[in-house]
Scaffold this active site. Structure first.
Site, mmCIF file in Angstrom:
data_model
loop_
_atom_site.group_PDB
_atom_site.id
_atom_site.type_symbol
_atom_site.label_atom_id
_atom_site.label_comp_id
_atom_site.label_asym_id
_atom_site.label_seq_id
_atom_site.Cartn_x
_atom_site.Cartn_y
_atom_site.Cartn_z
ATOM 1 N N SER A 42 0.819 -1.351 -0.049
ATOM 2 C CA SER A 42 -0.035 -0.070 -0.097
ATOM 3 C C SER A 42 0.734 1.294 0.098
ATOM 4 O O SER A 42 0.534 2.328 0.013
ATOM 5 C CB SER A 42 -0.894 -0.030 1.263
ATOM 6 O OG SER A 42 -0.099 -0.213 2.396
ATOM 7 N N ASN A 129 -1.659 -2.261 13.309
ATOM 8 C CA ASN A 129 -3.132 -2.107 13.435
ATOM 9 C C ASN A 129 -3.807 -0.877 14.084
ATOM 10 O O ASN A 129 -4.537 -0.018 13.603
ATOM 11 C CB ASN A 129 -3.919 -3.444 13.761
ATOM 12 C CG ASN A 129 -3.723 -4.573 13.064
ATOM 13 O OD1 ASN A 129 -2.987 -4.336 12.140
ATOM 14 N ND2 ASN A 129 -4.104 -5.858 13.415
ATOM 15 N N THR A 174 -38.826 27.360 -9.629
ATOM 16 C CA THR A 174 -39.359 25.976 -9.148
ATOM 17 C C THR A 174 -39.714 25.142 -10.480
ATOM 18 O O THR A 174 -40.048 25.656 -11.298
ATOM 19 C CB THR A 174 -40.370 25.957 -7.996
ATOM 20 O OG1 THR A 174 -41.665 26.535 -8.711
ATOM 21 C CG2 THR A 174 -40.149 26.707 -6.775
ATOM 22 N N HIS A 175 -39.349 23.877 -10.437
ATOM 23 C CA HIS A 175 -39.241 22.828 -11.487
ATOM 24 C C HIS A 175 -38.681 23.570 -12.841
ATOM 25 O O HIS A 175 -39.103 23.246 -13.978
ATOM 26 C CB HIS A 175 -40.935 22.685 -11.745
ATOM 27 C CG HIS A 175 -41.846 22.392 -10.545
ATOM 28 N ND1 HIS A 175 -41.892 21.047 -10.220
ATOM 29 C CD2 HIS A 175 -42.426 22.965 -9.751
ATOM 30 C CE1 HIS A 175 -42.844 20.880 -9.039
ATOM 31 N NE2 HIS A 175 -42.860 22.458 -8.763
ATOM 32 N N SER A 296 -13.752 24.658 -27.826
ATOM 33 C CA SER A 296 -13.909 23.333 -28.400
ATOM 34 C C SER A 296 -12.653 23.109 -29.556
ATOM 35 O O SER A 296 -12.337 24.399 -30.176
ATOM 36 C CB SER A 296 -15.218 23.460 -29.113
ATOM 37 O OG SER A 296 -15.106 22.431 -30.400
ATOM 38 N N ASN A 304 -17.201 26.773 -23.200
ATOM 39 C CA ASN A 304 -17.963 25.921 -22.488
ATOM 40 C C ASN A 304 -17.453 26.128 -20.955
ATOM 41 O O ASN A 304 -16.395 26.321 -20.679
ATOM 42 C CB ASN A 304 -17.424 24.428 -22.818
ATOM 43 C CG ASN A 304 -17.516 24.006 -24.168
ATOM 44 O OD1 ASN A 304 -18.684 24.721 -24.820
ATOM 45 N ND2 ASN A 304 -16.868 23.415 -24.935
ATOM 46 N N TYR A 336 -9.112 -6.458 12.793
ATOM 47 C CA TYR A 336 -8.667 -6.115 11.484
ATOM 48 C C TYR A 336 -8.684 -7.252 10.674
ATOM 49 O O TYR A 336 -8.183 -8.398 10.801
ATOM 50 C CB TYR A 336 -7.134 -5.393 11.955
ATOM 51 C CG TYR A 336 -6.375 -4.877 10.695
ATOM 52 C CD1 TYR A 336 -6.560 -3.624 10.416
ATOM 53 C CD2 TYR A 336 -5.802 -6.015 9.862
ATOM 54 C CE1 TYR A 336 -6.012 -3.438 9.081
ATOM 55 C CE2 TYR A 336 -5.223 -5.435 8.659
ATOM 56 C CZ TYR A 336 -5.330 -3.937 8.341
ATOM 57 O OH TYR A 336 -4.683 -3.635 7.225
ATOM 58 N N GLN A 341 -7.113 -1.836 4.447
ATOM 59 C CA GLN A 341 -6.033 -1.318 3.790
ATOM 60 C C GLN A 341 -6.659 -0.652 2.735
ATOM 61 O O GLN A 341 -6.185 0.473 2.264
ATOM 62 C CB GLN A 341 -5.086 -2.339 3.449
ATOM 63 C CG GLN A 341 -3.846 -1.514 2.467
ATOM 64 C CD GLN A 341 -2.803 -2.340 2.517
ATOM 65 O OE1 GLN A 341 -1.925 -2.409 3.526
ATOM 66 N NE2 GLN A 341 -2.674 -3.043 1.238
HETATM 67 N N1 ARG Z 1 -0.995 -1.391 5.522
HETATM 68 C C1 ARG Z 1 -1.911 -1.705 6.460
HETATM 69 C C2 ARG Z 1 -3.283 -0.837 6.286
HETATM 70 O O1 ARG Z 1 -2.909 0.124 5.689
HETATM 71 C C3 ARG Z 1 -1.160 -1.823 7.859
HETATM 72 C C4 ARG Z 1 -1.780 -2.371 8.831
HETATM 73 C C5 ARG Z 1 -1.335 -3.720 8.472
HETATM 74 N N2 ARG Z 1 -1.797 -4.721 9.499
HETATM 75 C C6 ARG Z 1 -1.492 -6.016 9.481
HETATM 76 N N3 ARG Z 1 -1.875 -6.874 10.520
HETATM 77 N N4 ARG Z 1 -1.266 -6.775 8.386
HETATM 78 O O2 ARG Z 1 -4.157 -1.310 6.616
#
Ligand code: ARG
Length: 477
Positions: A42, A129, A174-175, A296, A304, A336, A341
């Site tokens: 992520s 978490n 209105t409308h 355009s 526009n 969790y 994520q």
């Molecule tokens: N990247 C994870 C998230 O955004 C962080 C928490 C991950 N926790 C885990 N137990 N894998 O949620």
């Protein structure tokens, strides 16, 4: 699956075949698939939480020192390392490594790179978490403050515009049918009050997020004697979360903010719709400044209102972010799971989108020309029919009957092609003897407005006191 140790184009981080280079690698004998590594990461999104992650870690390290987990010296070493990491990661081109999954791992890895093994003590009694949840709340505090400021800026554009065009009269609808005359200032201020409630909703959503989850650990609470209240104070939270399971599980604080943002966009979108219609040749009530319109590629005459169309269009994606996260959340068993994520992209996207939209909308409104002549010319006399009916009911005719009498008068004059404003008194008296000399005065739009100085109405006095109230709100900050 390809052997991940042989080639790893997305990561400069070497992946060993045992998988032991991962922070969690001890339990594993096989390596993570490259595909899985990419899918799981992520970092591309949550790198936005870097500042918050480090701020929370600095405070967490102090709590570890107080708990006797870190010596004073170790804590200082870690803090210095974290400052160094913050500086490095602030560079736009810092090479984040997908192999490290997320911002929490990336910060820890860099920290350990700078300070050595002692960096590995920072995660004592903490889980990603509770860590990610704390970071998100810190993000939310900043983001909601930025949105409330953006709302304030737009509100002050509206108040200035209401003041500047205070005398301008236009047909109210209105409308999408002409209904009664209104003041442009009244129209501009209508959005001011909607935004005032939006502002309340956005800052309210922060109030329920204002509790520190750190100390919740993975789910059951940390086994180290962390002073949670002290950490909360240092991070500027009003208190600590009361239940560790709740703390790491829920994202209602994000959902609430996303809902408030969706409602805000709905408001902006409706005014975009009006202004888009009003900037057509048929209406011509307003004209966007060239700076906020585009042409355009094919039709040379086109101008526009893309700025407003985009705000209206982006409303859909802000709704989508809310629905997406609600849907993600609904099946996640406590506490969790990795589903959570997926909370960051919709949240970040909604805030970024709303901030842009507030700014663009304010600029487009501030710079647009308001064509009072076109507004006046478009007003049908029949806009004043309600005032005629009100007149008769003031003379004692039951309103339902008065409504009927004026309805016939309007229909007959439409059929005969006569303008209501040009009817003679004797002609009007064939519909009701109660019509008197002063009836003709009523057939001017300004008169209709003067009759509506009730508080919250479109009469000039009422709008003036609305403006005063709005200015007081802005001055109060
Ligand atoms: N990247 C994870 C998230 O955004 C962080 C928490 C991950 N926790 C885990 N137990 N894998 O949620």
């Amino acid at each position: 699956m390809r052997n991940p140790s042989s080639s790893h184009p997305l990561s400069s981080h070497p992946v060993s075949s045992e998988g032991t280079d991962k922070a969690w690698g001890g339990r594993f004998s096989g390596a993570e698939a490259e595909l899985m590594e990419r899918f799981n990461a992520s970092i591309g999104v949550d790198r936005k939480l870097m500042e918050m992650d480090i701020a929370a870690s600095l405070v967490y390290a102090r709590a570890l020192e107080r708990a006797g987990v870190l010596t004073g010296e170790e804590r200082v070493t870690i803090a210095e390392g974290l400052h160094k990491v913050r500086e490095e990661m602030s560079a736009a081109d810092f090479p984040f490594d997908v192999g490290l999954e997320d911002i929490h791992m990336a910060v820890e890895e860099r920290l350990t790179h700078h300070v050595g093994a002692v960096g590995g003590k920072l995660h004592t009694g903490r889980s990603r978490n509770d860590q990610v949840n704390a970071d998100e709340r810190l993000y939310l505090r900043q983001a909601t403050a930025a949105v409330t400021q953006g709302i304030r800026r737009l509100q002050s554009v509206l108040v200035d515009s209401a003041e500047r065009h205070r005398e301008v009269i236009l047909p109210g609808y209105t409308h999408l049918q002409q209904a009664q005359p209104i003041l442009f200032g009244h129209y501009a201020l209508s959005l001011f009050w909607m935004l005032e409630r939006d502002r309340g909703r956005v800052s309210d959503s922060w109030k329920r997020a204002d509790y520190l989850p750190l100390g919740a650990g993975a789910l059951a609470g940390s086994a180290f004697p962390l002073d949670r209240e002290q950490m909360a104070r240092e991070l500027g939270f009003s208190g600590v979360t009361a239940n560790s399971l709740d703390a790491v599980s829920d994202r209602d604080f994000l959902l609430e903010a996303l809902a408030a943002l969706a409602i805000l966009m709905m408001h902006l979108s409706r005014y975009c719709e009006d202004l888009i219609i009003w900037s057509s040749i048929e209406f011509g009530f307003v004209e966007l400044d060239d700076a906020y319109a585009t042409g355009s590629s094919m039709m040379p005459q086109k101008k526009n209102p893309d700025s407003l169309e985009l705000v209206r269009g982006k409303t859909g994606r802000v709704y989508g972010n809310l629905m997406g996260l609600l849907t993600t959340m609904k099946g996640v068993p406590l506490t969790y799971a990795k589903d959570l994520q997926e909370d960051k992209e919709p949240a970040f996207d909604s805030f970024d989108t709303v901030l842009d939209c507030l700014e663009v909308f304010a600029a487009a409104w501030e710079t647009m020309a308001v064509r009072s002549d076109r507004m006046a010319a478009s007003m049908a006399d029949s806009l004043l029919a309600t005032d005629l009916a009100d007149y008769l009911s003031r003379r004692g005719i039951p309103f339902r009957q008065a409504h009927h009498i004026v309805g016939r008068l309007v229909r007959d004059s439409l059929e005969a092609g006569d303008r209501l404003g040009e009817l003679t008194l004797s002609r009007m008296q064939t519909y009701s003897k109660e019509f008197g000399e002063d009836t003709l005065e009523l057939l001017k739009p300004g008169r209709s407005l003067d009759l509506r100085n009730i508080s919250g109405g479109t009469g000039p006095e009422a709008v003036r006191s609305q403006l005063t109230r709005a200015r007081e709100i802005l001055a109060a900050g």
